[in-house]
Design an enzyme around this catalytic site. Structure first.
Site, mmCIF file in Angstrom:
data_model
loop_
_atom_site.group_PDB
_atom_site.id
_atom_site.type_symbol
_atom_site.label_atom_id
_atom_site.label_comp_id
_atom_site.label_asym_id
_atom_site.label_seq_id
_atom_site.Cartn_x
_atom_site.Cartn_y
_atom_site.Cartn_z
ATOM 1 N N GLU A 187 99.864 64.391 20.945
ATOM 2 C CA GLU A 187 99.645 63.082 20.608
ATOM 3 C C GLU A 187 100.625 62.554 19.150
ATOM 4 O O GLU A 187 100.361 61.158 18.685
ATOM 5 C CB GLU A 187 98.345 63.154 20.008
ATOM 6 C CG GLU A 187 96.937 62.912 21.572
ATOM 7 C CD GLU A 187 95.879 63.924 20.927
ATOM 8 O OE1 GLU A 187 94.723 63.559 22.002
ATOM 9 O OE2 GLU A 187 95.767 65.420 20.027
ATOM 10 N N ASP B 119 82.158 37.762 7.513
ATOM 11 C CA ASP B 119 81.317 36.736 7.134
ATOM 12 C C ASP B 119 82.564 35.653 6.450
ATOM 13 O O ASP B 119 83.026 36.328 5.923
ATOM 14 C CB ASP B 119 80.317 35.650 6.887
ATOM 15 C CG ASP B 119 79.863 36.545 5.389
ATOM 16 O OD1 ASP B 119 80.511 36.512 4.481
ATOM 17 O OD2 ASP B 119 79.703 37.682 5.112
#
Ligand code: DGJ
Length: 757
Positions: free
Chosen positions: A614, A534
Site C-alpha cells: 500500500e 455553497d
C-alpha cells in the site's frame, strides 16, 4: 456593450455571449420581465405576451378600465406584494401603521462598467473588461422604500448575477418581512426541477422531478446552507439531458438559512424566488438605512446539464473564489479518522515522519489540540494549545513538520462553544439561547452569537494570534451543529428575527478579516463534512470538505451531485482506511484513490498501518495526482453516467479545453456475470484529431478476452479518432470483483488516421 436601453420601447436588454435577458418598463411604471434565453437581437420581445381578460386577477388602479392588464398574469422583474400579484412576492414589508405589502414602480436606471459589490456579503467580481452592471431603482411610494435591483452581466463567462438593495428613503421605520435576491419569471416551457437534497454523510443527492402546479420549495432553516438542501436549483426542459436541451440554473451565494420557491402558476408561467429564508427572518430598517440581499448566479444554456456545470465551474473559479490557492493544496494527511482526540506530540511526529516518507506534502492536525479537549464535550472556544497533549506547544509541532519538508495545517471551529470552556464561563451570553429555556445541544455544543461585534473581534484576536505565532499554513474551518434557540442577548426583542442573518454576516466578517490578514494561508471550509458547501463560502475558502462520508462508493454520488454546481478543484476528498468507518464497506485501495483524485486529494489514515504494498501504491498515487491535477482542476468535467450513480458503472471524464488530453475514470459498482464490458462515449475531444491511450491504471480483476482485451489494445498502441471515441465510444473489458476501477489518459498525437472512404 452588454447592456442596452431602448428609449422607444423602454426595454433594457442584457446580452452575454450566448444569452439575452430583457425587461420592460410598462406605462404604469411596473418593471416587467420579458425574456431570458438564447441570444436574440430584438429590441423588444413584448410581442410574446398576448393580453387577455384575466378573470379573478386584479388590475392596478391606473389600468382599471383594462381588464387584460394584471400584475397577476404578466411576468414581473421583482414581484410586489398585497397589490394584485398573488404569486410569490419578492419583497414584503410592513410599515409602522401595520400596512403590509409593496407596490414597486420604476424610477431610473444606471449602466456602469465593472461588477457591483455587496457590502458585507460575498459577491462575484469582474473587471471593467469582464463585466458590466445594471442598477434599476424602483420605489414604493406609500412607505418611501427604494429597491435597487442589481445585475452583473459577464459577457464572456455567459453569466448574469442578481442582487437587491433595499433602502428606507421614507421618514418612518419599516420592517422587512421578506427581502429576496431574485425573482425570475419563466413564462413558457415544460420544466423539471433539479435540486440537491441529503443529510449528514449524504450531501447533494440530485433529484429531478416534473414541476407541478403550486409552489415547490428548496430551503434550509438551520442557520447554514445545510447538508439537507443546497441553495442551487436547475430548471431543465423535460427533454434536456447531460449534453442537450435547455437548462436554467439559479445558485444563491449565501451560507445561512435560505429559500428558493418555484411556483408553476395558472398560466403555466414558472416563478423562481430565491434568497434569505423569510421563515427565520425580519429586519428593521430605520430611515436612511439600507439592507443588502445576497447574490444569485444565473446561467442559461441549450446544451444540457453538463454545460451548466461547465459554466458554474469556470465562473466560480474565475469570478467568485478570491484565494490564489485554489487547486494548490499540497497533498495532505489529516489526523481525524486515524487518531480522533487521541494523540501526543510523539505520536504526531511519527505520523508526520511516516507521511513525509510517502511524499505527502502537509500534515493537518484536526480536532483535539486545544483547550481541555479530550472528547467533543469540552474545549470549544479556547483556542490555545492543550499542553498536556502537546507540552512543547503547536510551534514545536509546526517546526518539526516543516523540518520534514511538509506544511502544517490546523483545525478550528470558531463559531462554537462548549459549556465546559473558559470562553463560555467568561461570556455565557455570547451563546445563542432563549431566556428561561434550556438550549438544545448539538454535539454537546452551543452556537456563538456571531452577530455580535465583540464576539467576532475576540475570535479575530485569538485566531490571528494562533495563526501568526504557530507557523500555520492551512486552516480547516469546521462547524458541527445547526442553529437552534435563535435569540441574541445583544438585540432588543423586536429585532430578534435579525439574529440568524446577523450571524452569517458575522461569520463572513470574520472570514474576510482572517483571509485578508493571511492571504498565504489556505482555508478549507467544513461543516460536519459538506453542510455548508455553497458559493458564498467559496468566496472565502477555495475548497470545502465535501462530506464526512469517506467511503469511496458513497462519495461517487456525493461528488457527482456536488459537481453539478461546484468545481472539482474545490471538493475536499481523501483516501481513508477500510472497512470504511462510516459504512463498514471495503473498497480497493486504487479505487479509493481514484475517487479522491476527483477532488483536492489527500489521506485520512495512519500511514504506520499501511502494508509495504500500500505504501508503494501511495507513492504512485501521489505522483499521479501531481501530474494530473491541472487537468482535473481546470479541465472540463463530464458526467458520462447517470448523476444518481444508479447504473452498474459510474464514469466521468476531464478533458482539456483544447481537446489535447482526456482522463476517463470508471468504477464498476455492480459487476455482472457474462457481461459485455463497459461502454462509454467520451466528450470534449477534437473529432478529427488522433488519440492514443498514454496511461492506464487498473484496480481489480479484469477478464482478458484474447482479441478484445484492453491490455492488448494498449500493447498494440492503438490509435483512435476523436470522432470514434465520442460517437462510437469505447468499450472496456468486464471488470469483476469488489468495486474495480480504471483510469485511462487519452492523449492527442500528431498523426493522421487512415480513413475508410
Ligand atoms: C467534522 C469534520 O467534518 C471532520 O472531518 C472532523 O474535522 C470532525 N468534525 C472533528 O471534530
Amino acid at each position: 456593450m452588454a447592456i442596452i436601453y431602448n428609449t422607444e420601447h423602454r426595454t433594457i436588454t442584457l446580452h452575454t455571449g450566448r444569452t439575452t435577458y430583457q425587461m420592460q418598463i410598462d406605462p404604469n411604471g411596473h418593471l416587467l420581465h420579458l425574456y431570458y434565453g438564447a441570444r436574440v437581437p430584438d429590441t423588444s420581445l413584448a410581442y410574446l405576451y398576448v393580453l387577455t381578460d384575466c378573470g379573478f386577477s386584479p388590475n392596478s388602479y391606473e389600468s382599471r378600465y383594462r381588464r387584460d392588464i394584471s400584475l397577476d398574469i404578466l411576468p414581473q422583474e421583482y414581484s410586489s406584494c398585497n397589490t394584485g400579484d398573488y404569486r410569490l412576492p419578492a419583497l414584503d414589508l410592513s410599515a409602522d401603521n401595520g400596512a403590509w405589502g409593496t407596490d414597486l414602480r420604476y424610477v431610473s436606471h444606471d449602466i456602469l462598467p465593472g461588477k457591483y459589490h455587496l457590502p458585507g456579503l460575498p459577491a462575484s467580481f469582474g473587471s471593467e473588461s469582464e463585466a458590466e452592471t445594471l442598477s434599476v431603482l424602483l420605489k414604493d411610494e406609500a412607505t418611501g422604500t427604494e429597491v435597487t435591483l442589481l445585475y452583473g452581466v459577464f459577457e464572456d463567462a455567459d453569466m448574469i448575477t442578481r442582487a437587491a438593495m433595499i433602502r428606507n428613503a421614507g421618514s418612518r421605520t419599516i420592517r422587512l418581512e421578506k427581502a429576496s435576491s431574485l425573482c425570475l419569471d419563466v413564462p413558457f416551457g415544460q420544466w423539471d426541477l433539479l435540486h440537491f437534497h441529503g443529510r449528514h454523510c449524504m450531501e447533494r443527492m440530485p433529484e429531478r422531478q416534473r414541476l407541478i402546479h403550486g409552489i415547490q420549495t428548496v430551503s434550509s432553516r438551520r442557520g447554514a446552507s445545510s447538508h439537507h438542501q443546497n441553495p442551487f436549483v436547475v430548471l431543465m426542459d423535460h427533454a434536456a439531458t447531460e449534453t442537450s436541451g435547455v437548462c436554467l440554473g439559479a445558485m444563491l451565494a449565501y451560507s445561512g438559512s435560505h429559500r428558493t420557491d418555484i411556483e408553476l402558476d395558472q398560466t403555466g408561467l414558472v416563478r423562481i424566488v430565491s434568497g434569505i429564508n423569510e421563515d427565520t427572518f425580519a429586519w428593521e430598517l430605520a430611515p436612511g438605512e439600507t439592507f443588502s440581499a445576497p447574490e444569485v448566479l444565473l446561467c442559461w444554456t441549450d446544451q444540457g446539464l453538463g454545460d451548466i456545470s461547465h459554466h458554474y465551474h469556470r465562473f466560480l473559479l474565475n469570478h467568485m473564489i478570491r484565494s490564489k490557492l485554489v487547486n494548490r493544496c499540497p497533498i495532505l494527511i489529516n489526523t481525524w479518522e486515524a487518531m480522533m482526540f487521541d494523540f501526543t506530540a510523539e505520536r504526531l511526529m511519527h505520523f508526520a515522519q511516516d507521511a513525509a516518507e510517502l511524499g505527502i506534502g502537509m500534515l493537518v492536525l484536526d480536532d483535539g489540540w486545544f483547550g481541555n479537549r479530550n472528547s467533543d464535550n469540552s474545549g470549544l472556544g479556547d483556542w490555545t494549545v492543550n499542553t498536556s497533549k502537546l507540552p512543547g506547544g503547536l510551534l514545536e509541532i509546526a517546526n518539526g513538520v516543516h523540518a520534514l519538508g511538509m506544511k502544517f495545517g490546523l483545525w478550528i471551529e470558531p463559531e462554537m462553544v462548549n459549556e465546559d470552556s473558559d470562553l463560555y464561563r467568561a461570556h455565557p451570553d455570547w451563546a445563542l439561547s432563549v431566556p428561561g429555556r434550556k438550549p438544545s445541544m448539538g454535539r454537546n455544543q452551543l452556537v456563538l452569537d456571531m452577530g455580535r461585534c465583540e464576539v467576532v473581534d475576540a475570535l479575530f484576536e485569538m485566531l490571528s494570534t494562533l495563526i501568526s505565532q504557530n507557523g500555520i499554513d492551512y486552516i480547516k474551518w469546521d462547524m458541527n451543529r445547526n442553529m437552534t434557540d435563535i435569540y441574541s442577548h445583544a438585540l432588543p426583542e423586536e429585532r430578534q428575527p435579525e439574529a440568524s442573518h446577523r450571524y452569517i454576516l458575522g461569520v463572513y466578517d470574520l472570514m474576510d478579516r482572517l483571509t485578508t490578514a493571511f492571504p498565504e494561508v489556505l482555508f478549507e471550509g467544513c461543516a460536519g463534512g459538506g453542510g455548508r458547501f455553497d458559493a458564498g463560502m467559496l468566496y472565502y475558502t477555495p475548497q470545502i470538505w465535501c462530506s464526512d462520508d469517506t467511503d469511496a462508493i458513497e462519495r461517487l454520488t456525493i461528488q457527482m451531485g456536488t459537481s453539478v454546481g461546484y468545481p472539482i478543484a474545490t471538493v475536499g476528498a481523501h483516501v481513508s482506511i477500510c472497512p470504511n468507518q462510516q459504512t463498514g464497506r471495503t473498497v480497493p485501495f486504487g479505487t479509493r484513490a481514484l475517487t479522491a483524485m476527483s477532488g483536492t486529494f489527500g489521506y485520512e489514515l495512519d500511514p504506520a498501518h499501511l502494508t509495504e504494498e500500500e505504501k508503494s501504491q501511495v507513492k504512485g498515487q501521489i505522483e499521479r495526482f501531481k501530474k494530473l491535477r491541472e487537468l482535473i482542476g481546470t479541465g472540463r468535467y463530464h458526467r458520462l453516467s447517470d448523476f444518481n450513480c444508479e447504473q452498474d458503472v459510474v464514469a466521468w471524464e476531464f478533458s482539456k479545453e483544447d481537446g489535447s488530453q482526456a482522463l476517463l475514470n470508471l468504477v464498476v459498482t455492480h459487476p455482472r456475470a457474462n457481461g459485455h464490458g463497459s461502454h462509454v462515449k467520451l466528450r470534449g475531444l477534437c473529432s478529427d484529431a488522433v488519440y492514443r491511450i498514454a496511461e492506464a491504471v487498473f484496480e481489480g480483476r479484469q477478464i482478458v478476452l484474447e482479441s478484445t482485451s484492453l491490455s492488448e489494445t494498449l500493447l498494440e498502441d492503438r490509435r483512435f479518432s476523436g470522432a470514434s471515441l465520442m460517437q462510437a465510444g469505447f468499450t472496456l473489458p468486464p471488470l469483476l470483483g469488489d468495486y474495480p476501477s480504471v483510469q485511462l489518459l487519452f492523449e492527442r498525437v500528431d498523426e493522421v488516421l487512415e480513413c475508410v472512404r
